[in-house]
Enzyme design. Structure first.
Site, mmCIF file in Angstrom:
data_model
loop_
_atom_site.group_PDB
_atom_site.id
_atom_site.type_symbol
_atom_site.label_atom_id
_atom_site.label_comp_id
_atom_site.label_asym_id
_atom_site.label_seq_id
_atom_site.Cartn_x
_atom_site.Cartn_y
_atom_site.Cartn_z
ATOM 1 N N SER A 192 34.578 -36.794 -116.456
ATOM 2 C CA SER A 192 35.127 -37.509 -117.604
ATOM 3 C C SER A 192 35.884 -36.531 -118.493
ATOM 4 O O SER A 192 35.457 -35.375 -118.648
ATOM 5 C CB SER A 192 34.013 -38.161 -118.424
ATOM 6 O OG SER A 192 34.514 -38.664 -119.651
ATOM 7 N N TYR A 246 26.867 -37.819 -123.583
ATOM 8 C CA TYR A 246 27.587 -38.062 -122.326
ATOM 9 C C TYR A 246 28.500 -36.889 -121.982
ATOM 10 O O TYR A 246 28.510 -36.394 -120.850
ATOM 11 C CB TYR A 246 28.392 -39.347 -122.481
ATOM 12 C CG TYR A 246 29.203 -39.745 -121.267
ATOM 13 C CD1 TYR A 246 28.591 -40.174 -120.106
ATOM 14 C CD2 TYR A 246 30.597 -39.714 -121.315
ATOM 15 C CE1 TYR A 246 29.341 -40.558 -118.998
ATOM 16 C CE2 TYR A 246 31.353 -40.096 -120.221
ATOM 17 C CZ TYR A 246 30.726 -40.512 -119.062
ATOM 18 O OH TYR A 246 31.472 -40.884 -117.974
#
Length: 401
Positions: free
Chosen positions: A219, A232
């Site tokens: 990501s 995250y």
């Protein structure tokens, strides 16, 4: 100033014919990247005519055209033949779509899901061939990983395992670091880092034998400090560094390692508004009173609203990510990084080359733009912003307070 004569029409025809031949030999898709490259080459041509003598201009244009074509061309992929690939996180999103596409291409697909009777598993059973096998696996449970490893060895006895796609991921909170329970950081690390580490290590004997591929879905939040995505983002940063290390260490074994850094896409996990509402309520219920008083419930509601609003810019078509996974699995020379997604390269340019203040402002405007916590608002009791606090003339007194 005397200008050099530019090549005649016949010379340009020869150059154009050679360029067309190169285009025909390459698998180029007519889209924004190709059109942008052609526009830049046209601008470069205009500059070269005015600034350079013809021999130098031809060299510059040829080099620029070759670089553009080599970046945009899709080289022929390896044949699928009897290759087998294991994909994690196929209940929804990228994993489910990649499993369907790879099955249609002729792969033997081992698709892991959390629930063998869930909607994603049922859809895969209904639309895929008998080659696709569903495996139940929760990456936070070592016994599930051990069972999946044994089943993978059993299913790939005749074919070997060509690829592993680490797609499964978890993000359970969108909040400032101070407001995020430490348990949410551990949960993200268990799935996004430790789960991927344990599964990858367990499959390395099979992958070394096949000289295969490891593909991991990361990501951009692991590369840049997205507001409220620390739990995250730190786990994705950790797994990216792990895969880069694997890429170096496994090179002598012939294993190629790639990381996919997708842009903002509409997957079921991201767009489940009811789930995010429940998570917000759990966060509010778990916060200590002093912390809730300092930030204010309206601050958390504002962050939640900003996050839901950002979903409107997410892209529904997941095929760019699926195509990147396929290329990483089958390209003769796969890239180390793939960046599928709209506007992603602009974001990386801003992150790496613009001043820190502009980078921060861009991420806030793109994703979440905070309001002031309650304690920092005018007229509220509590600490004042650091920049408004006068310097104490006696540092020793400050330390003693």
């Amino acid at each position: 100033m005397e200008r050099w004569p530019w090549p005649s029409g016949g010379a340009w025809l020869l150059v154009a014919a050679r360029a067309l031949l190169q285009l025909l030999r390459s698998d180029l898709r007519l889209g924004r990247p190709l059109l942008a490259a052609l526009a830049l080459l046209a601008a470069l041509d205009w500059l070269c005519q005015r600034l350079l003598p013809p021999p130098a201009a031809l060299v510059v244009l040829a080099a620029a055209g070759w670089i553009a074509l080599s970046r945009l061309a899709r080289p022929p992929l390896l044949p699928v033949a009897t290759r087998a690939v294991l994909i994690t996180g196929c209940d929804s999103g990228f994993g489910k779509e990649a499993a369907k596409k790879l099955d249609a291409m002729g792969f033997m697909v081992l698709a892991t899901v959390l629930d063998l009777n869930g909607p994603g598993a049922l859809e895969l059973r209904a639309c895929c061939s008998s080659r696709l096998k569903l495996l139940k696996m929760d990456l936070t449970k070592p016994e599930d990983i051990s069972r999946a490893l044994e089943l993978t060895k059993t299913h790939t006895t005749g074919t070997g395992l060509w690829g592993l796609v680490n797609n499964a991921g978890l993000n359970s909170i969108v909040a400032d670091v101070e407001l995020s329970p430490v348990a949410t950081f551990r949960n993200c690390m268990e799935v996004n880092f430790f789960g991927a580490l344990e599964l990858t290590k367990g499959l390395l004997p099979l992958l070394r034998h096949s000289r295969g591929r490891i593909v991991t879905v990361g990501s951009p939040a692991g590369d840049m400090p997205y507001p409220c995505l620390a739990a995250y983002g730190t786990s994705k940063a950790a797994v990216a560094l792990l895969m880069d290390t694997f890429g170096c260490e496994l090179l002598p074994w012939g294993i190629k390692v790639s990381i996919i850094q997708p842009g903002y896409f509409k997957t079921e996990a991201v767009t489940n508004v009811n789930l995010w509402e429940k998570r917000k309520q759990l966060l509010l219920a778990s916060l200590p009173g002093e912390l809730l008083q300092a930030y204010g419930e309206d601050y958390i509601e504002h962050v939640h609203g900003q996050f839901l609003h950002s979903l409107s810019s997410a892209v529904s078509d997941l095929s760019p990510v699926v195509d990147a996974i396929i290329d990483a699995l089958l390209a003769a020379r796969p890239r180390r990084r793939y960046y599928p997604g709209r506007g992603l390269m602009i974001m990386y340019f801003i992150h790496y080359y613009l001043p820190e203040g502009l980078r921060r402002r861009f991420l806030q405007n793109f994703f979440i733009n905070h309001c002031l916590p309650r304690a920092l608002r005018p007229g509220q009791p509590g600490p004042t912003p650091a920049q408004d606090t006068p310097q104490d003339p006696n540092p020793s007194l400050v330390a003693a307070r």
